[in-house]
Design a protein around this motif. Structure first.
Motif, PDB file in Angstrom:
ATOM      1  N   ALA A   1      23.360 -34.589  12.452  1.00  0.00           N
ATOM      2  CA  ALA A   1      24.076 -34.215  11.214  1.00  0.00           C
ATOM      3  C   ALA A   1      23.155 -34.238  10.418  1.00  0.00           C
ATOM      4  CB  ALA A   1      25.191 -35.341  10.749  1.00  0.00           C
ATOM      5  N   GLY A   2      21.836 -33.561  10.527  1.00  0.00           N
ATOM      6  CA  GLY A   2      20.745 -33.561   9.401  1.00  0.00           C
ATOM      7  C   GLY A   2      19.866 -34.423   9.384  1.00  0.00           C
ATOM      8  N   SER A   3      20.021 -35.872  10.095  1.00  0.00           N
ATOM      9  CA  SER A   3      19.084 -36.941   9.903  1.00  0.00           C
ATOM     10  C   SER A   3      18.309 -37.029  11.249  1.00  0.00           C
ATOM     11  CB  SER A   3      19.971 -38.282   9.784  1.00  0.00           C
ATOM     12  OG  SER A   3      20.713 -38.386  11.118  1.00  0.00           O
ATOM     13  N   VAL A   4      17.242 -37.696  11.392  1.00  0.00           N
ATOM     14  CA  VAL A   4      16.457 -37.936  12.347  1.00  0.00           C
ATOM     15  C   VAL A   4      16.700 -39.425  12.819  1.00  0.00           C
ATOM     16  CG1 VAL A   4      14.147 -37.749  13.396  1.00  0.00           C
ATOM     17  CG2 VAL A   4      14.918 -36.154  11.703  1.00  0.00           C
ATOM     18  N   LEU A   5      16.978 -39.479  14.039  1.00  0.00           N
ATOM     19  CA  LEU A   5      17.243 -40.789  14.848  1.00  0.00           C
ATOM     20  C   LEU A   5      16.139 -41.113  15.976  1.00  0.00           C
ATOM     21  CD1 LEU A   5      21.186 -40.924  15.244  1.00  0.00           C
ATOM     22  CD2 LEU A   5      19.727 -41.556  13.270  1.00  0.00           C
ATOM     23  N   MET A   6      15.606 -42.412  16.075  1.00  0.00           N
ATOM     24  CA  MET A   6      14.500 -42.398  16.964  1.00  0.00           C
ATOM     25  C   MET A   6      15.272 -43.296  17.980  1.00  0.00           C
ATOM     26  SD  MET A   6      12.073 -40.721  16.001  1.00  0.00           S
ATOM     27  CE  MET A   6      10.935 -40.081  14.725  1.00  0.00           C
ATOM     28  N   THR A   7      15.409 -42.837  19.342  1.00  0.00           N
ATOM     29  CA  THR A   7      16.085 -43.464  20.168  1.00  0.00           C
ATOM     30  C   THR A   7      15.406 -43.613  21.528  1.00  0.00           C
ATOM     31  OG1 THR A   7      18.200 -42.813  19.310  1.00  0.00           O
ATOM     32  CG2 THR A   7      18.303 -43.686  21.358  1.00  0.00           C
TER      33      THR A   7
ATOM     34  N   THR B   1      28.683 -36.148  18.567  1.00  0.00           N
ATOM     35  CA  THR B   1      29.644 -35.076  18.439  1.00  0.00           C
ATOM     36  C   THR B   1      29.394 -33.824  18.804  1.00  0.00           C
ATOM     37  OG1 THR B   1      28.277 -34.464  16.338  1.00  0.00           O
ATOM     38  CG2 THR B   1      29.958 -36.381  16.122  1.00  0.00           C
ATOM     39  N   GLU B   2      30.174 -32.806  18.719  1.00  0.00           N
ATOM     40  CA  GLU B   2      29.626 -31.618  19.281  1.00  0.00           C
ATOM     41  C   GLU B   2      28.311 -31.046  18.624  1.00  0.00           C
ATOM     42  OE1 GLU B   2      32.548 -28.390  19.290  1.00  0.00           O
ATOM     43  OE2 GLU B   2      34.066 -29.583  19.661  1.00  0.00           O
ATOM     44  N   GLU B   3      28.153 -31.287  17.409  1.00  0.00           N
ATOM     45  CA  GLU B   3      27.090 -30.964  16.873  1.00  0.00           C
ATOM     46  C   GLU B   3      25.744 -31.676  17.294  1.00  0.00           C
ATOM     47  OE1 GLU B   3      25.018 -30.466  12.266  1.00  0.00           O
ATOM     48  OE2 GLU B   3      26.660 -32.031  12.617  1.00  0.00           O
TER      49      GLU B   3
ATOM     50  N   ASP C   1      16.932 -29.621  22.294  1.00  0.00           N
ATOM     51  CA  ASP C   1      15.614 -30.252  22.401  1.00  0.00           C
ATOM     52  C   ASP C   1      15.200 -30.661  24.004  1.00  0.00           C
ATOM     53  OD1 ASP C   1      15.430 -30.428  19.820  1.00  0.00           O
ATOM     54  OD2 ASP C   1      15.906 -32.620  19.512  1.00  0.00           O
ATOM     55  N   THR C   2      16.357 -30.849  24.740  1.00  0.00           N
ATOM     56  CA  THR C   2      15.818 -31.481  26.301  1.00  0.00           C
ATOM     57  C   THR C   2      15.897 -30.265  27.009  1.00  0.00           C
ATOM     58  OG1 THR C   2      18.012 -31.752  26.369  1.00  0.00           O
ATOM     59  CG2 THR C   2      16.488 -33.591  25.907  1.00  0.00           C
ATOM     60  N   LEU C   3      16.956 -29.300  26.989  1.00  0.00           N
ATOM     61  CA  LEU C   3      17.064 -28.225  28.094  1.00  0.00           C
ATOM     62  C   LEU C   3      16.873 -26.857  27.427  1.00  0.00           C
ATOM     63  CD1 LEU C   3      19.988 -29.798  29.893  1.00  0.00           C
ATOM     64  CD2 LEU C   3      17.675 -30.142  30.500  1.00  0.00           C
ATOM     65  N   GLY C   4      16.641 -26.574  26.186  1.00  0.00           N
ATOM     66  CA  GLY C   4      16.487 -25.357  25.588  1.00  0.00           C
ATOM     67  C   GLY C   4      17.671 -24.521  25.502  1.00  0.00           C
ATOM     68  N   VAL C   5      19.116 -25.314  25.080  1.00  0.00           N
ATOM     69  CA  VAL C   5      20.207 -24.546  25.035  1.00  0.00           C
ATOM     70  C   VAL C   5      20.327 -24.554  23.630  1.00  0.00           C
ATOM     71  CG1 VAL C   5      22.760 -24.984  25.165  1.00  0.00           C
ATOM     72  CG2 VAL C   5      21.332 -25.515  27.025  1.00  0.00           C
ATOM     73  N   ARG C   6      20.250 -23.191  23.111  1.00  0.00           N
ATOM     74  CA  ARG C   6      20.236 -22.753  21.583  1.00  0.00           C
ATOM     75  C   ARG C   6      21.417 -22.403  21.155  1.00  0.00           C
ATOM     76  NH1 ARG C   6      16.221 -19.535  23.902  1.00  0.00           N
ATOM     77  NH2 ARG C   6      17.301 -17.699  23.623  1.00  0.00           N
ATOM     78  N   LYS C   7      22.399 -22.250  21.911  1.00  0.00           N
ATOM     79  CA  LYS C   7      23.852 -21.967  21.784  1.00  0.00           C
ATOM     80  C   LYS C   7      24.781 -22.639  22.811  1.00  0.00           C
ATOM     81  CE  LYS C   7      26.848 -17.726  20.505  1.00  0.00           C
ATOM     82  NZ  LYS C   7      26.896 -16.616  20.256  1.00  0.00           N
ATOM     83  N   LEU C   8      25.414 -23.702  22.312  1.00  0.00           N
ATOM     84  CA  LEU C   8      26.416 -24.342  23.041  1.00  0.00           C
ATOM     85  C   LEU C   8      27.895 -23.919  22.746  1.00  0.00           C
ATOM     86  CD1 LEU C   8      26.514 -26.592  25.118  1.00  0.00           C
ATOM     87  CD2 LEU C   8      26.671 -28.360  23.430  1.00  0.00           C
TER      88      LEU C   8
END
Length: 368
Positions: free
Chosen positions: A10-16, A198-200, A208-215
């Motif tokens: 949702a627009g934020s950056v989380l480090m996990t 969420t879906e987003e 970021d991980t698999l290159g899926v640009r449209k889910l």
């Protein structure tokens, strides 16, 4: 190994879970993406079935069907087979004979390599893998041994492994190799996998991980599917622009409404270029199959695509031949082979669930 994953929600950056991850740590930023299943394989990874209790007394029949499946795949490409103990190893070797199989002694809980195995990613000829958390479809069965399989595979191949803190099963995602992914809300959005994601959030994660640009999202899967509705049991890409999807014509069947909604939604979706997909209807088996825990989820959509072949599950059902008729023209240049999965389906899955493709490529390691 890279620390972990930069995740944006949702627009934020989380480090996990670590805060020192840089953009270069991401598969996406290094140019790695998940290939389509029909891209050339180096091998197929599988696990040998064991434990008669897990198979509700059907282990002998399951192993017979597994042997035929492994021998068939091995005619076209090498198979790497994980065996959990001495009995399993001896049984597999006796049944498979001189098939093109490499055996690996690995402690295992079960055989669903699609879900507990790695997901491979490529950059040109470079090959690496993503290691997702596996919790047995939301904690339904034992999984501690199976969750270690991707690390073992990475070590055997000498390839880089991105270890992720998120739960994700390979059977829950379909890709067309051009940046489009398909999944189901009933599976990904359960609170037993990644609560609050969420879906987003999934869209960012898979980009970021698999290159899926449209889910793209469908609502749900088959009745009594313990995976909570994996996409690979109902709807599959057969090429970049063609989707085959399961349909149930009987309005009294509990699968009818869900499959009809999925079909309508697919017809309204577009590909990476904004063009409509070609949608092909695939029947479900006509007969109701009862297992030890209620209705079984047999499906023809759980086929596996390999080098020059496609293996399609068969159930001794009136619709077996019709399924092959539908699928054969969708795979020009590949031999479409029907094999029995009547015993394997007692465990809740079929051929796609028990296989994981290793794309052709050279194992890649990040420079120290």
């Amino acid at each position: 190994m890279f620390p972990a994953f930069r995740f944006r929600e949702a627009g934020s950056v989380l480090m996990t879970p670590m805060s020192d991850v840089t953009p270069a740590d991401l598969p996406r930023d290094l140019g790695f993406t998940m290939p389509a299943e029909w891209a050339e394989h180096a091998a197929t990874w599988m696990s040998w079935p064991a434990d008669d209790d897990l198979w509700f007394g059907h282990l002998e029949g399951v192993r017979a069907e597994f042997a035929e499946l492994v021998r068939t795949i091995a005619r076209f490409e090498p198979v790497h087979l994980l065996v959990r103990d001495e009995e399993s190893s001896a049984d597999a070797r006796a049944r498979l004979g001189r098939a093109n199989v490499t055996f690996h002694d690995v402690p295992l809980d079960d055989v669903w390599m699609r879900d507990n195995g790695p997901i491979f990613v490529k950059r040109d000829a470079d090959l690496a893998l993503v290691d997702w958390k596996f919790n047995s479809w939301g904690g339904k069965f034992n999984w501690s041994n199976d969750d270690r399989v991707p690390e073992y595979v990475a070590g055997q191949l000498g390839t880089h492994r991105w270890a992720q803190p998120f739960v994700l099963e390979g059977g829950g995602l379909e890709v067309n190799g051009r940046g489009v992914g398909l999944t189901t809300r009933s599976c990904f959005l359960t609170d037993t996998r990644n609560p609050g994601l969420t879906e987003e959030g999934y869209a960012f994660l898979l980009a970021d991980t698999l290159g899926v640009r449209k889910l793209l999202w469908l609502d749900g899967g088959l009745e009594n599917d313990h995976t909570d509705g994996h996409i690979d049991t109902i709807t599959r890409f057969t090429d970049e622009r063609t989707i085959v999807t399961s349909v149930e014509p009987n309005p009294e069947d509990p699968n009818h409404a869900v499959m009809a909604k999925n079909l309508a939604d697919l017809r309204a979706m577009t590909d990476q270029d904004g063009q409509p997909f070609r949608i092909v209807e695939l029947p479900l088996p006509a007969n109701y199959l009862e297992g030890a825990e209620g209705r079984l989820p047999p499906t023809y959509a759980n086929f596996y695509i390999g080098n020059g072949f496609v293996v399609v599950p068969q159930y001794g059902d009136p619709n077996d031949a019709r399924a092959l008729e539908v699928l054969t023209p969708l795979f020009p240049g590949r031999e479409v082979i029907g094999l029995s999965s009547r015993a394997i389906i007692e465990g809740g899955g079929s051929f796609h669930c028990v296989t994981q493709q290793q794309p052709a490529g050279t194992p890649w390691m990040q420079d120290a």
